[in-house]
Design an enzyme around this catalytic site. Structure first.
Site, PDB file in Angstrom:
ATOM      1  N   GLU A 105       0.819  -1.290  -0.039  1.00  0.00           N
ATOM      2  CA  GLU A 105       0.009   0.019   0.192  1.00  0.00           C
ATOM      3  C   GLU A 105       0.724   1.387   0.020  1.00  0.00           C
ATOM      4  OE1 GLU A 105      -3.897  -1.638   1.915  1.00  0.00           O
ATOM      5  OE2 GLU A 105      -2.713  -0.729   3.310  1.00  0.00           O
ATOM      6  N   CYS A 118       3.566   8.466   1.065  1.00  0.00           N
ATOM      7  CA  CYS A 118       3.870   7.475   2.006  1.00  0.00           C
ATOM      8  C   CYS A 118       4.309   6.247   1.344  1.00  0.00           C
ATOM      9  CB  CYS A 118       2.852   7.486   3.298  1.00  0.00           C
ATOM     10  SG  CYS A 118       3.382   6.266   4.515  1.00  0.00           S
ATOM     11  N   CYS A 125       6.450  -6.777   7.631  1.00  0.00           N
ATOM     12  CA  CYS A 125       7.592  -6.071   8.218  1.00  0.00           C
ATOM     13  C   CYS A 125       8.065  -7.296   9.470  1.00  0.00           C
ATOM     14  CB  CYS A 125       7.128  -4.918   9.069  1.00  0.00           C
ATOM     15  SG  CYS A 125       8.600  -4.235   9.938  1.00  0.00           S
ATOM     16  N   CYS A 129       6.493  -4.786  15.929  1.00  0.00           N
ATOM     17  CA  CYS A 129       5.984  -3.847  16.779  1.00  0.00           C
ATOM     18  C   CYS A 129       4.585  -4.236  17.322  1.00  0.00           C
ATOM     19  CB  CYS A 129       6.232  -2.397  16.638  1.00  0.00           C
ATOM     20  SG  CYS A 129       7.922  -2.011  16.031  1.00  0.00           S
ATOM     21  N   CYS A 132       1.543  -1.979  15.524  1.00  0.00           N
ATOM     22  CA  CYS A 132       1.398  -1.539  14.389  1.00  0.00           C
ATOM     23  C   CYS A 132       0.658  -2.977  13.502  1.00  0.00           C
ATOM     24  CB  CYS A 132       2.852  -1.827  13.803  1.00  0.00           C
ATOM     25  SG  CYS A 132       2.822  -1.418  12.004  1.00  0.00           S
ATOM     26  N   GLY A 196       7.151  -1.735   6.445  1.00  0.00           N
ATOM     27  CA  GLY A 196       8.269  -2.370   6.310  1.00  0.00           C
ATOM     28  C   GLY A 196       9.277  -1.296   6.937  1.00  0.00           C
ATOM     29  N   SER A 228      11.810   6.661   8.005  1.00  0.00           N
ATOM     30  CA  SER A 228      11.392   6.540   9.479  1.00  0.00           C
ATOM     31  C   SER A 228      11.987   4.932   9.739  1.00  0.00           C
ATOM     32  CB  SER A 228       9.791   6.732   9.323  1.00  0.00           C
ATOM     33  OG  SER A 228       9.424   6.097  10.732  1.00  0.00           O
ATOM     34  N   HIS A 252       8.997   6.065  20.654  1.00  0.00           N
ATOM     35  CA  HIS A 252       7.657   5.643  21.347  1.00  0.00           C
ATOM     36  C   HIS A 252       7.769   5.260  22.634  1.00  0.00           C
ATOM     37  CE1 HIS A 252       6.243   5.357  17.385  1.00  0.00           C
ATOM     38  NE2 HIS A 252       6.760   4.218  17.056  1.00  0.00           N
ATOM     39  N   ASN A 328      -3.625   4.368  16.189  1.00  0.00           N
ATOM     40  CA  ASN A 328      -4.622   4.215  15.263  1.00  0.00           C
ATOM     41  C   ASN A 328      -5.224   2.879  15.547  1.00  0.00           C
ATOM     42  OD1 ASN A 328      -5.063   6.857  13.762  1.00  0.00           O
ATOM     43  ND2 ASN A 328      -2.761   6.012  12.760  1.00  0.00           N
ATOM     44  N   CYS A 371      -1.227   5.833  10.049  1.00  0.00           N
ATOM     45  CA  CYS A 371       0.027   5.205  10.475  1.00  0.00           C
ATOM     46  C   CYS A 371      -0.382   4.068  11.100  1.00  0.00           C
ATOM     47  CB  CYS A 371       0.489   6.111  11.592  1.00  0.00           C
ATOM     48  SG  CYS A 371       1.279   7.637  11.077  1.00  0.00           S
TER      49      CYS A 371
HETATM   50  N1  SAH Z   1       9.502   0.607  10.456  1.00  0.00           N
HETATM   51  C1  SAH Z   1       9.463   2.060  10.178  1.00  0.00           C
HETATM   52  C2  SAH Z   1       8.542   2.597   9.282  1.00  0.00           C
HETATM   53  C3  SAH Z   1       7.087   2.214   9.345  1.00  0.00           C
HETATM   54  S1  SAH Z   1       5.907   2.706  10.489  1.00  0.00           S
HETATM   55  C4  SAH Z   1       9.543   2.715  11.560  1.00  0.00           C
HETATM   56  O1  SAH Z   1       9.197   2.109  12.567  1.00  0.00           O
HETATM   57  O2  SAH Z   1       9.604   3.715  11.666  1.00  0.00           O
HETATM   58  C5  SAH Z   1       5.560   4.466  10.265  1.00  0.00           C
HETATM   59  C6  SAH Z   1       5.244   5.041  11.704  1.00  0.00           C
HETATM   60  O3  SAH Z   1       4.014   4.700  12.047  1.00  0.00           O
HETATM   61  C7  SAH Z   1       6.106   4.782  12.562  1.00  0.00           C
HETATM   62  O4  SAH Z   1       6.442   5.642  13.652  1.00  0.00           O
HETATM   63  C8  SAH Z   1       5.495   3.757  13.432  1.00  0.00           C
HETATM   64  O5  SAH Z   1       5.686   3.468  14.696  1.00  0.00           O
HETATM   65  C9  SAH Z   1       3.732   4.500  13.404  1.00  0.00           C
HETATM   66  N2  SAH Z   1       2.755   3.540  13.713  1.00  0.00           N
HETATM   67  C10 SAH Z   1       2.692   2.039  13.657  1.00  0.00           C
HETATM   68  N3  SAH Z   1       1.629   1.634  13.837  1.00  0.00           N
HETATM   69  C11 SAH Z   1       0.965   2.594  14.172  1.00  0.00           C
HETATM   70  C12 SAH Z   1      -0.550   2.865  14.975  1.00  0.00           C
HETATM   71  N4  SAH Z   1      -1.175   1.558  15.091  1.00  0.00           N
HETATM   72  N5  SAH Z   1      -1.006   4.166  15.147  1.00  0.00           N
HETATM   73  C13 SAH Z   1      -0.098   5.053  15.163  1.00  0.00           C
HETATM   74  N6  SAH Z   1       1.386   5.005  14.619  1.00  0.00           N
HETATM   75  C14 SAH Z   1       1.614   3.853  14.322  1.00  0.00           C
END
Ligand code: SAH
Length: 391
Positions: A105, A118, A125, A129, A132, A196, A228, A252, A328, A371
């Protein structure tokens, strides 16, 4: 350049070489390899990336014989768009089909004074985390440089067509102008914040970024391209040497105890090492201003007043601004978003400690484009990469 064009030509047999992901150096090597002058590389790059052309026969300043030869051995191939969704706030999300049932996406976020794309860097990935939704998909494979830059190429073509169409409608022109005549740049910024971990697909990401920065391709400034990362420390050091674009760090958490839980990569590269790498990234260059700290607000996990004070102390003297991201939610996630009062209190504490802290606006919520909501489709979710083996 991450592969040798000579090898590709001789090994490829009937399969054509995809030129979409070649940066200038790689393209020059390709033309030299087939006995042509390197300046052809500039011509072809412009056709592909500035004019959005995927058919050699349209490259009118290239001799007919060379066009025919290129069509024989090479191609310009992007993934197919299988879905385009537009949110009520103008955000657009594309789902693109890759091989073997995988898809990725890409999201376009329009704002008053800029348009941000984006971009995804991997199918799924591997970092896991907990907050996510991409992590839920597991990991399948890295995207090629062609698949990464294709997201910009496709978005550019689609948005330019939209723009030209809108212009034509508003001025009641019978014949719309060519997409490339449209002066206004629609995509002004690129963030590698899609699916990713970009720094675990280093070579392909860097080659695609070269194209984003390349004057003969997209010509974006370094400050407008942001990687990022969850903090792959050795790759951050390499990035500084090879292409020092803007940086966003998915921190975070204000301490290792919390971060170990929500960003498992922290067990390998703890906060101290990560922030040292950030400091190194910015050392010796006064032009680079700041990097961004991303901080997802999770109720009861990392959002207390104490956490805010701890974060302020942790980031002392680092050239950074802080983006607070309301979590989110997605189905079956174990977390809740912090209450808005908590987020504002957290922000105020950081602000009083002297930081620029902003609460990131959630965009494209009604189409799951925010995000951490990008999921795409990952076939064979059992494949997890061994982070250790790569770095
Ligand atoms: N792997 C990279 C890029 C992808 S995530 C990274 O970790 O930075 C892009 C951003 O969205 C990151 O800051 C991630 O932590 C955040 N993110 C992921 N899931 C989320 C969620 N459910 N709500 C809000 N932010 C989120």
């Amino acid at each position: 350049m991450n592969s040798n064009s000579k090898e590709k030509i001789s090994e490829a047999g009937p399969a054509k070489i995809n030129l979409l992901g070649y940066d200038l150096a790689h393209m020059k090597a390709f033309f030299t390899e087939i006995g042509e002058k390197p300046f052809r590389a500039v011509q072809v790059l412009k056709w592909i990336h500035q004019f959005g052309v995927d058919d050699f026969s349209q490259m009118s300043n290239v001799s007919q014989a060379l066009r025919a030869r290129l069509a024989d051995i090479a191609e310009i191939k992007a993934p197919e768009i299988i879905m385009e969704q537009k949110a009520s706030d103008g955000t657009i999300k594309w789902l693109m089909r890759l091989d073997g049932g995988n898809s990725i996406e890409t999201v376009f976020i329009p704002e008053d004074n800029r348009g941000t794309l984006c971009v995804s860097s991997q199918v799924g990935c591997a970092l896991d985390c907990g907050f996510c939704s991409t992590a839920r998909q597991g990991f399948n494979r890295n995207l090629s440089s062609a698949e990464i830059i294709a997201q910009l190429w496709i978005a550019n073509r689609t948005l330019n067509q939209l723009e030209v169409h809108n212009e034509a409608v508003s001025s009641e022109q019978a014949v719309p102008k060519k997409a490339q005549d449209s002066k206004r740049r629609v995509i002004t910024n690129v963030v590698l914040m899609g699916m990713g971990e970009p720094l675990l697909n280093f070579d392909n990401v860097v080659e695609a970024i070269h194209l984003m920065l390349e004057d003969h391709a997209y010509g974006l400034s370094k400050r407008r391209v942001t990687i990022s990362t969850a903090g792959v420390v050795p790759a951050l050091k390499r990035l500084r040497e090879e292409c020092d674009v803007s940086l966003a760090i998915s921190l975070h958490a204000p301490n290792d105890k919390i971060r170990d839980r929500i960003v498992p990569l922290n067990k390998k590269y703890p906060i101290k090492e990560l922030l040292e790498a950030c400091r190194y990234y910015f050392s010796g260059d006064t032009k680079k201003k700041q990097f961004t700290i991303e901080y997802v607000m999770l109720a009861g996990i990392n959002d207390s007043e104490n956490n805010a004070r701890e974060l302020a102390a942790l980031l002392k003297n680092l050239p950074c601004k802080i983006n607070l991201i309301p979590f989110n939610p997605f189905p079956n996630s174990e977390f809740d978003c912090s209450k808005i009062q908590m987020i504002n209190r957290f922000k105020d504490i950081l602000y009083k400690a002297g930081y620029v802290a902003v609460v990131r606006k959630t965009r494209g919520e009604d189409i799951d484009a925010a995000c951490g909501q990008l999921a795409g489709k990952v076939k064979d979710k059992s494949r997890r990469v061994n982070v250790k083996a790569q770095h």
